[in-house]
Design an enzyme around this catalytic site. Sequence first.
Site, PDB file in Angstrom:
ATOM      1  N   HIS A  99       8.132  58.902 -39.305  1.00 43.57           N
ATOM      2  CA  HIS A  99       8.954  57.894 -40.002  1.00 43.57           C
ATOM      3  C   HIS A  99       9.014  58.149 -41.503  1.00 43.57           C
ATOM      4  CE1 HIS A  99       5.228  55.379 -40.747  1.00 43.57           C
ATOM      5  NE2 HIS A  99       5.901  55.087 -41.837  1.00 43.57           N
ATOM      6  N   ASP A 145       5.301  59.224 -33.511  1.00 47.91           N
ATOM      7  CA  ASP A 145       5.420  59.147 -34.978  1.00 47.91           C
ATOM      8  C   ASP A 145       4.588  60.257 -35.621  1.00 47.91           C
ATOM      9  OD1 ASP A 145       6.191  58.285 -37.429  1.00 47.91           O
ATOM     10  OD2 ASP A 145       4.994  56.448 -37.441  1.00 47.91           O
ATOM     11  N   SER A 173       1.300  55.488 -45.111  1.00 49.75           N
ATOM     12  CA  SER A 173       1.828  56.123 -43.898  1.00 49.75           C
ATOM     13  C   SER A 173       1.708  57.632 -43.936  1.00 49.75           C
ATOM     14  CB  SER A 173       3.300  55.777 -43.746  1.00 49.75           C
ATOM     15  OG  SER A 173       3.389  54.532 -43.158  1.00 49.75           O
ATOM     16  N   GLY A 174       1.414  58.210 -42.780  1.00 45.62           N
ATOM     17  CA  GLY A 174       1.296  59.664 -42.661  1.00 45.62           C
ATOM     18  C   GLY A 174      -0.093  60.159 -43.021  1.00 45.62           C
TER      19      GLY A 174
HETATM   20  C1  4AZ Z   1       3.901  51.061 -43.704  1.00 50.10           C
HETATM   21  O1  4AZ Z   1       4.877  50.346 -43.799  1.00 50.10           O
HETATM   22  C2  4AZ Z   1       2.668  50.519 -43.061  1.00 50.10           C
HETATM   23  N1  4AZ Z   1      -1.259  47.776 -41.811  1.00 50.10           N
HETATM   24  C3  4AZ Z   1       1.568  51.321 -42.914  1.00 50.10           C
HETATM   25  C4  4AZ Z   1       0.438  50.810 -42.331  1.00 50.10           C
HETATM   26  C5  4AZ Z   1       0.400  49.515 -41.897  1.00 50.10           C
HETATM   27  C6  4AZ Z   1       1.495  48.705 -42.051  1.00 50.10           C
HETATM   28  C7  4AZ Z   1       2.645  49.209 -42.637  1.00 50.10           C
HETATM   29  C8  4AZ Z   1      -0.845  48.994 -41.254  1.00 50.10           C
HETATM   30  O2  4AZ Z   1       3.914  52.217 -44.121  1.00 50.10           O
END
Ligand code: 4AZ
Length: 450
Positions: free
Chosen positions: A237, A284, A380-381
């Site tokens: 993502h 993902d 993320s990632g």
């Molecule tokens: C995000 O939006 C995201 N609490 C990453 C991790 C989590 C929630 C959102 C986990 O990148």
Amino acid sequence: MPVTKVQPFMTEDDLDKKWKKRLLAHRMELIIATCIIVVVTLALGIGLGVGLSCVGKFRCGFSSQCIRSSAQCDGEVDCGNGEDELGCVRLSGRSSVLQVQRGGVWRTVCSEDWNNLLGASACKQLGYTSYVESFFIPLTAIEERLQYNLVSINLSQSQIIKLQNAPTFSKTQCTSGKVTTLKCLECGFRPKYATRIVGGNLSRPGQFPWQVSLHFSSEHLCGGSIITSLWIVTAAHCVFGFTDPSMWTIHVGQTEQPVHGAQSLAVEQIIYHTRYRPKGLDYDIALMKLTKPLVFNGFVEPICLPNYGEEFEEGTMCWISGWGATEDEGETSVFLRSAMVPILSTKTCNQPEVYQGLISPWMICAGYLEGGTDSCQGDSGGPLACEDTSRWKLVGATSWGIGCAIRNKPGVYTRITHSLSWIRQQMEVSACYCTIQYNSNETWIYSTLE
Ligand code: 4AZ
């Protein structure tokens, strides 16, 4: 004489009967036609489904081509893109036991006849451009499920081929009583990290040397993890819709944003899982290939991939890290932050008050049901990393969650053990066209063939 059909005289009752008859006939026609359409559609659907699902056969990548299962990893390319000869080698269990697949059956490799050239070939098939060493351990010391279906591989030094092409033979016992384990890369160590100085949840230089910051148009967008000198694991993502490599730079060996004198690298290729869909939560996972290999220096180090079949139990304490927001919908952090979180079982995470069955085998949950500590937007990632017998392993890539640090809404991570064959295949396809040699510095080198 011409025959003239004379319409008999009809009463109103007769007329009514006639129309009823016609209506009935028409209805019957309609019912029959519908039945035919349903039967034909079903037959076509089932036929197509069987064709697409390749029941009892091996499917070539994501295409509709199916081949015999026994043609998989048999040394001959049967699929259009050679997918049947990829992913024929894996490392299994907690000891990294080498297994080779032939005709759909995985076999554990015995130690007899093994040599370093075979070790280097196996690492190349696993997508590495390095080979460190092979160890032999007693058959009885490995997980029971790996102790059956054994094989010895015998090759002359001059041949460099894929392991499944070797004239192998199955065995019921290893004559040596030992099996082969393999190390392709020194990974999962943090040589420049002094454990004495832990300052809250701000990270120290060298504490997470595999952590990278992925910059898109010169801004931090996501995290990632170094798995070899050329490859970064991240979330699909993060890159979906942004797969132009020239828009990205990868920043390594830093704890602070923006970057001061950290290694910054260009991206050659971005691959995300073909089955990933932005509206879905599965698959993902993505890989970024660097244009030049990273230099490992203690502040920049690779993390180990887990092995096939490794489980990370509920309650195992692991670490998440990143420059993500420090509160839901907040700003990304200037400093690299980290937190210790326990692994949660899928059963716990799928409870009605938690994620209500949304957690698939592609995901692993980690965090606290009471809330308070979690990954967030911008993380993320990045890694969910667990220390396992003094080495760090990449167990997850930060994927999603409802909000951040909310009660009963822990972080969800892409399960790396489930993504292993995909990761390995991408790396194997893109691996060098090269031979393997032992050089004067007592290391194995891969020299490119012209
Ligand atoms: C995000 O939006 C995201 N609490 C990453 C991790 C989590 C929630 C959102 C986990 O990148």
